[in-house]
Write an enzyme that holds these catalytic residues in place. Structure first.
Site, short mmCIF file in Angstrom:
data_model
loop_
_atom_site.label_atom_id
_atom_site.label_comp_id
_atom_site.label_asym_id
_atom_site.label_seq_id
_atom_site.Cartn_x
_atom_site.Cartn_y
_atom_site.Cartn_z
CG ASP A 89 -1.79 -1.25 1.27
OD1 ASP A 89 -2.34 -1.61 0.20
OD2 ASP A 89 -1.92 -1.87 2.34
CG HIS A 119 -3.53 -5.23 2.69
ND1 HIS A 119 -2.98 -4.34 1.79
CD2 HIS A 119 -3.67 -6.40 2.01
CE1 HIS A 119 -2.78 -4.94 0.64
NE2 HIS A 119 -3.20 -6.20 0.74
P1 NAD Z 1 -0.22 -18.29 -5.52
O1 NAD Z 1 -1.41 -19.19 -5.62
O2 NAD Z 1 0.51 -17.98 -6.77
O3 NAD Z 1 0.83 -18.91 -4.51
C1 NAD Z 1 0.46 -19.34 -3.24
C2 NAD Z 1 1.38 -20.46 -2.84
O4 NAD Z 1 0.97 -20.88 -1.53
C3 NAD Z 1 1.28 -21.71 -3.77
O5 NAD Z 1 2.57 -22.06 -4.22
C4 NAD Z 1 0.70 -22.77 -2.87
O6 NAD Z 1 1.18 -24.07 -3.14
C5 NAD Z 1 1.15 -22.28 -1.50
N1 NAD Z 1 0.42 -22.90 -0.41
C6 NAD Z 1 -0.88 -23.20 -0.31
N2 NAD Z 1 -1.13 -23.82 0.87
C7 NAD Z 1 0.05 -23.89 1.52
C8 NAD Z 1 0.45 -24.40 2.77
N3 NAD Z 1 -0.41 -25.00 3.60
N4 NAD Z 1 1.75 -24.30 3.10
C9 NAD Z 1 2.64 -23.71 2.28
N5 NAD Z 1 2.32 -23.20 1.10
C10 NAD Z 1 1.04 -23.29 0.72
O7 NAD Z 1 -0.70 -16.95 -4.78
P2 NAD Z 1 0.09 -15.56 -4.67
O8 NAD Z 1 -0.27 -14.71 -5.80
O9 NAD Z 1 1.50 -15.84 -4.38
O10 NAD Z 1 -0.63 -14.93 -3.37
C11 NAD Z 1 -0.47 -15.51 -2.12
C12 NAD Z 1 -1.25 -14.76 -1.05
O11 NAD Z 1 -0.74 -13.44 -0.89
C13 NAD Z 1 -2.75 -14.58 -1.39
O12 NAD Z 1 -3.51 -14.81 -0.23
C14 NAD Z 1 -2.84 -13.12 -1.79
O13 NAD Z 1 -4.12 -12.59 -1.61
C15 NAD Z 1 -1.82 -12.51 -0.87
N6 NAD Z 1 -1.34 -11.18 -1.24
C16 NAD Z 1 -1.14 -10.27 -0.26
C17 NAD Z 1 -0.66 -9.01 -0.54
C18 NAD Z 1 -0.42 -8.01 0.55
O14 NAD Z 1 -0.25 -6.83 0.24
N7 NAD Z 1 -0.37 -8.38 1.80
C19 NAD Z 1 -0.37 -8.68 -1.87
C20 NAD Z 1 -0.57 -9.62 -2.86
C21 NAD Z 1 -1.06 -10.88 -2.54
C1 LMR Z 2 -2.96 -6.45 -3.10
O1 LMR Z 2 -3.19 -5.43 -2.46
O2 LMR Z 2 -2.50 -6.42 -4.26
C2 LMR Z 2 -3.20 -7.78 -2.47
O3 LMR Z 2 -3.85 -7.65 -1.25
C3 LMR Z 2 -3.87 -8.77 -3.38
C4 LMR Z 2 -5.31 -8.46 -3.66
O4 LMR Z 2 -6.13 -9.37 -3.55
O5 LMR Z 2 -5.62 -7.32 -4.02
#
Ligand code: NAD
Ligand code: LMR
Length: 339
Positions: free
Chosen positions: A175, A202
């Site tokens: 953010d 967030h």
């Molecule tokens: P993705 O599906 O590409 O990757 C997620 C990974 O988690 C996969 O490799 C999967 O195998 C793994 N996984 C699932 N269960 C698991 C477990 N029990 N133990 C270990 N690994 C496990 O998803 P992504 O795009 O990498 O996003 C991941 C998370 O991050 C989502 O929840 C997304 O919303 C979040 N996110 C948060 C922010 C933020 O600003 N905080 C920003 C972007 C994404």
């Molecule tokens: C973001 O801010 O990009 C993450 O929280 C992923 C989402 O679901 O928007």
């Protein structure tokens, strides 16, 4: 020449991103969900961080390949891949910082809260592992919905008798990264010089950028501030829609996650005046968790900083976000006690 170029490229990447210089200290970082969209580029960026001596990449599958790939990069850290639940302990043992991007991402039309059903359980079991194998680690929670997954982690750690609020962080750095980028564009400022605090939580309106405190200051109209605020709040959705079903922000998130983990490592290593925004246990408002600037140190959070002076527009935003943030926090807490 080639190796000099490589060294200087890595050094300039790191210094321009504020990474600290190499230190002799041993620091182990574990990434849970390391084979995913965020996990892979985050693994790369943490491999470039000279403070890391051991990098442990854990996922349910795919991590041996990611680890083999990243391990060929000629930087300090030793890299190991761990796949499957029976290897979680080995991945976590002795970690100083654990970064959690494990879980499912959004598709168009979903809110972050729609991810709760699946991600709450994933985060719960990973936090049980952290409580058992590295209870003193700093935990950087990326998995959504952050407004609920951080309270879930806190409850698990309380139940296991290892909770220290100074060591639990919801990563809201993306953010801040977005607010800086969007503000620099409007204010015609050099983005490298820009700072913008972002408070609250967030998700949607719980993300509250404080453009009145942005530096360098700029004379933006109320309409421009409103538009910048909305764009920052909707930044995640902007990416989810552009990716059209192929997930949410991964590259910018990996960058933001690397910045935040770097700040945690700097704090642990005794670098003074390390300040980042994060969603932490807080008394800044009446809510038990809240994102604001925090000072990082040898124990994690050294000080939760206040939010400073808010404009009337920001005060309205703050009051508007509280009910949603409160209910997301309560949902996380209830999940742990009901399951
Ligand atoms: P993705 O599906 O590409 O990757 C997620 C990974 O988690 C996969 O490799 C999967 O195998 C793994 N996984 C699932 N269960 C698991 C477990 N029990 N133990 C270990 N690994 C496990 O998803 P992504 O795009 O990498 O996003 C991941 C998370 O991050 C989502 O929840 C997304 O919303 C979040 N996110 C948060 C922010 C933020 O600003 N905080 C920003 C972007 C994404
Ligand atoms: C973001 O801010 O990009 C993450 O929280 C992923 C989402 O679901 O928007």
């Amino acid at each position: 020449l080639r190796s000099a170029l490589r060294r200087s490229a890595a050094a300039s990447l790191m210094s321009s991103r504020g990474f600290a210089s190499a230190s002799g200290q041993q620091r182990k970082v574990a990434i849970l969900g390391a084979a995913g969209g965020i996990g892979q580029p985050l693994s790369l960026l943490m491999k470039l961080n000279p403070m890391v001596s051991h990098l442990c990449l854990y996922d349910i599958a795919g991590t041996p390949g990611v680890a083999a790939d990243v391990s060929h990069i000629n930087t300090r850290s030793e890299v190991n891949g761990y796949a499957g639940e029976d290897q979680l302990g080995a991945a976590l043992e002795g970690s100083d910082v654990v970064i959690i991007p494990a879980g499912v991402p959004r598709k168009p039309g979903m809110t972050r809260d729609d991810l709760f059903k699946i991600n709450a359980g994933i985060v719960k079991s990973l936090c049980e592992g952290i409580a058992k194998y590295c209870p003193n680690a700093l935990v950087n929670m990326i998995s959504n919905p952050v407004n609920s997954t951080v309270p879930i982690a806190a409850e698990i750690f309380k139940i296991k008798g290892v909770y220290d609020p100074r060591r639990l962080f919801g990563v809201t750095t993306l953010d801040v990264v977005r607010a800086k980028t969007f503000y620099a564009g409007k204010a015609n400022a050099n983005v490298a010089d820009v700072n913008v605090p972002v408070i609250g939580g967030h998700a949607g309106i719980t993300i509250l950028p404080l453009f009145s405190q942005a530096t360098p200051s700029a004379n933006l109209s109320a309409e421009e501030i409103t538009a910048l605020t909305k764009r920052t709040q909707d930044g995640g959705t902007e990416v989810v829609e552009a990716k059209a079903g192929k997930g949410s922000a991964t590259l910018s998130m990996a960058y933001a996650g690397a910045i935040f983990a770097d700040a945690c490592l700097k704090g642990l290593n005794g670098v003074p005046d390390v300040v980042e925004c994060s969603f932490v246990q807080s008394t800044v408002t009446e809510l038990p968790f809240f994102a604001s600037k925090v000072r990082l140190g040898k124990n994690g959070v050294e000080e939760v900083l206040g939010m400073g002076h808010l404009t009337d527009f920001e005060k309205q935003g703050l009051e508007a976000l509280k009910p949603e943030l409160k209910s997301s926090i309560e949902k996380g807490i209830s999940f742990v006690h009901d399951n």
